[in-house]
Design a protein around this motif. Structure first.
Motif: not given
Length: 77
Positions: A64-77
């Motif tokens: 929740a703290a690292v994986v989700y935000p990292c993947v979600s923020n890398k893809i802008p659409i």
């Protein structure tokens, strides 16, 4: 009566990372990455928690703290 498994879909509106101000692909892939990571890390974290409380909590919080935000923020659409 038909039954089926729905595809998880996440939508994030109000973002400034693209002109449409909505994200669909990033949050959805982030959620799927979160689930896959959590399936592995939560049991490991629970086992480690028995001996090292702080380390176990950190392992269980990683999806929740690292994986989700990292993947979600890398893809802008």
């Amino acid at each position: 009566m038909t039954g089926g498994i729905g595809v998880p879909a996440c939508v994030q509106c109000g973002t400034h990372s693209n002109p449409c101000r909505c994200k669909f692909v990033g949050p959805t892939l982030g959620f799927l990455a979160f689930v896959v990571t959590a399936i592995v890390e939560w049991p490991v974290g629970a086992l480690v928690y028995c001996f090292r409380h702080t380390k176990g909590r950190r392992i269980m919080a990683h999806p929740a703290a690292v994986v989700y935000p990292c993947v979600s923020n890398k893809i802008p659409i």
